[in-house]
Design an enzyme around this catalytic site. Structure first.
Site, mmCIF file in Angstrom:
data_model
loop_
_atom_site.group_PDB
_atom_site.id
_atom_site.type_symbol
_atom_site.label_atom_id
_atom_site.label_comp_id
_atom_site.label_asym_id
_atom_site.label_seq_id
_atom_site.Cartn_x
_atom_site.Cartn_y
_atom_site.Cartn_z
ATOM 1 N N HIS A 252 -2.730 -14.832 -29.495
ATOM 2 C CA HIS A 252 -1.541 -14.001 -29.281
ATOM 3 C C HIS A 252 -1.763 -13.138 -28.047
ATOM 4 O O HIS A 252 -2.876 -12.695 -27.789
ATOM 5 C CB HIS A 252 -1.291 -13.091 -30.494
ATOM 6 C CG HIS A 252 0.112 -12.576 -30.554
ATOM 7 N ND1 HIS A 252 0.520 -11.490 -29.841
ATOM 8 C CD2 HIS A 252 1.185 -13.011 -31.235
ATOM 9 C CE1 HIS A 252 1.800 -11.267 -30.089
ATOM 10 N NE2 HIS A 252 2.236 -12.177 -30.913
ATOM 11 N N ASP B 118 2.742 -17.743 -37.132
ATOM 12 C CA ASP B 118 3.194 -19.143 -37.198
ATOM 13 C C ASP B 118 2.227 -20.049 -37.936
ATOM 14 O O ASP B 118 2.580 -21.160 -38.316
ATOM 15 C CB ASP B 118 3.391 -19.676 -35.769
ATOM 16 C CG ASP B 118 4.548 -18.969 -35.091
ATOM 17 O OD1 ASP B 118 4.332 -18.356 -34.034
ATOM 18 O OD2 ASP B 118 5.648 -18.981 -35.658
#
Ligand code: SDX
Length: 433
Positions: free
Chosen positions: A309, A367
């Site tokens: 991320h 996700d």
């Protein structure tokens, strides 16, 4: 929106024979910022930050992320508390208005949203133009953009009341359109929304009920849908939200701006990662295949989808809640031995111990587990990002509204560093080459 950023000092930048003193500004929490708005005017140089790794594009009061601590706050409230204690519409009200609703405010908001869930009946024919195998995200980009053709009575962005109506219409109609895109792709008839159902129940029913029998969603599925919607509702200035802000800065109508956000979210590095992560787990198949896959990642043959991320350099707090939700759904649906979950848990264990991933601070993001949850709920992988878009529409609308009402807002128009050909004259074609 009232600008609340405050001056906390100054920084001096010297470029060649020019020095400029730049204000240092501070927010309520998080890093200070150097205000460079006068830099070019006083030094003839730009800053250079492809991907905006060190650049704040705006002031915002909606969502705060601390990537090192793994903290996510919506209007100051921790994401795990909101997921456990609130409905999605409570959180939507919070993101839009800045405060959690009272009971009467929530009842009124639920009534408003519920009574905007139907789409214009001509809209139902919109889908006929697509082949049945059209990816639902392709339909969503087109369908949401087309809403401005139906609701041009609420596209004056300078009218606060029209902004509010288009916000309510977007939030209410996204599940209906998403369910229509799904039903169209599987060749089943559209299911109309029901006003007695909650937002999460309505969406599940519009997706999974068929005329041949009654349908009532499993309570664990409803809870999981609420979590999926709440956890993905906003995330400060991510790629798709920045796209919505950029489109909105030209004063484009809200439906067109949300369609632009959906298009950006589709990418596998962003909202498309949930579909890519599930396909990755299916490709690995069994736990014994993980070492070979990890080697491939280290050799840069592929990425570990659902990991990493830009902001979180520790565990994504949403992934923690989503992992628990995934287990609850798998257990409720008798899938606790789901091979995908076994591969996911072992992949996470290995990745969190492996120096390659530790050095790069690669942790599971939202996700990684959302795909397993949606798969267990019965959604095909090409609907995962559609569901993400349904959830993120609330955040996009809240951020778009904040931008429109920000007195310091201008049209977004970045500059560049040019490395192409300097001036040259056109030669006649017979003299080229
Ligand atoms: C979302 O921004 C948001 O807030 C997004 C989001 C939201 O709610 O809006 O949180 C939703 O998009 C979550 C992220 C979903 N994407 C994925 O899971 C796709 C896989 N992850 C990556 O592609 C990547 O981690 C990004 C795109 C998410 C972040 O990339 P960055 O910050 O630009 O980092 P990078 O690509 O420069 O990577 C730094 C290093 C590199 O290694 P080196 O070249 O330095 O040796 O880490 C490596 C990368 O190769 N790396 C990965 C990796 N992610 C980064 N290696 C393997 N697998 C990965 N997933």
């Amino acid at each position: 929106m009232e600008n609340k950023v405050a001056k906390s000092g100054s920084a001096t930048l010297t470029v060649g024979d020019k020095s400029v003193e730049l204000p240092v500004l501070k927010g309520s929490v998080g890093p200070d910022v150097v205000d460079i708005r006068k830099l070019y005017g006083e030094t003839d140089v730009f800053t250079f930050d492809p991907g905006f790794t060190s650049t704040a594009s705006c002031e915002s009061q909606i969502t705060f992320i601390d990537g090192d601590q793994g903290i996510l706050l919506y209007r100051g409230y921790p994401i795990d508390q909101l997921a456990e204690s609130c409905s999605f519409l409570e959180v939507a009200y919070l993101l839009l208005n800045g405060e959690l609703p009272t009971a009467s405010e929530l009842t009124e908001f639920e009534h408003t949203i519920t009574h905007h869930t139907m789409v214009h009946d001509q809209f139902n024919r919109f889908f006929q133009g697509f082949r049945r195998d059209a990816p639902p995200m392709a339909i969503m980009v087109a369908a949401v953009g087309a809403l401005s053709a139906f609701y041009h009575d609420s596209t004056n962005i300078h009218d606060e009341k029209q902004r509010e109506i288009s916000a309510h219409r977007m939030i209410a109609k996204m599940p209906t359109i998403a369910a229509q895109a799904f039903k169209y792709s599987v060749g089943q008839p559209f299911v109309y929304p029901r006003n007695e159902l909650s937002y999460a129940e309505n969406f599940l029913r519009m997706c999974f009920s068929v005329p041949a029998e009654d349908y009532k969603p499993h309570p664990v599925a409803v809870k999981a849908m609420n979590h999926l919607l709440i956890l993905q509702a906003d995330h400060e200035q991510n790629a798709s939200t920045s796209t919505v802000r950029q489109a909105g800065s030209s004063e484009a109508n809200p439906f067109a701006c949300i369609a632009a956000g959906i298009a950006c979210l589709w990418g596998p590095l962003h909202g498309g990662a949930n579909e890519a992560a599930l396909n990755m787990l299916k490709e690995i198949g069994t736990v014994d295949k993980i070492p070979a896959f990890i080697e491939g990642v280290k050799n840069r043959e592929q990425k570990l989808m659902g990991f990493g991320h830009r902001v979180y350099k520790s565990y994504d707090p949403r992934a923690k809640v989503m992992q628990k939700t995934a287990h609850e759904v798998l257990d409720a649906f008798g899938m606790h031995d789901d091979p995908l979950m076994k591969v996911a848990m072992e992949l996470e264990r290995i990745a969190l111990e492996d120096q390659y991933f530790i050095d790069r601070k690669l942790y599971p993001n939202v996700d990684f587990y959302s795909g397993i949850t949606m798969n267990a709920l019965g959604f095909p992988a090409d609907m995962f990002t559609v569901l993400f878009a349904v959830s993120r529409t609330v955040g996009w609308i809240a951020q778009w509204n904040e931008m429109i009402s920000d007195p310091s807002q201008k049209i977004s128009r970045p500059r560049q560093v040019y490395t192409g050909a300097p001036h040259r004259d056109v030669a006649p074609i017979e003299k080229r080459g």
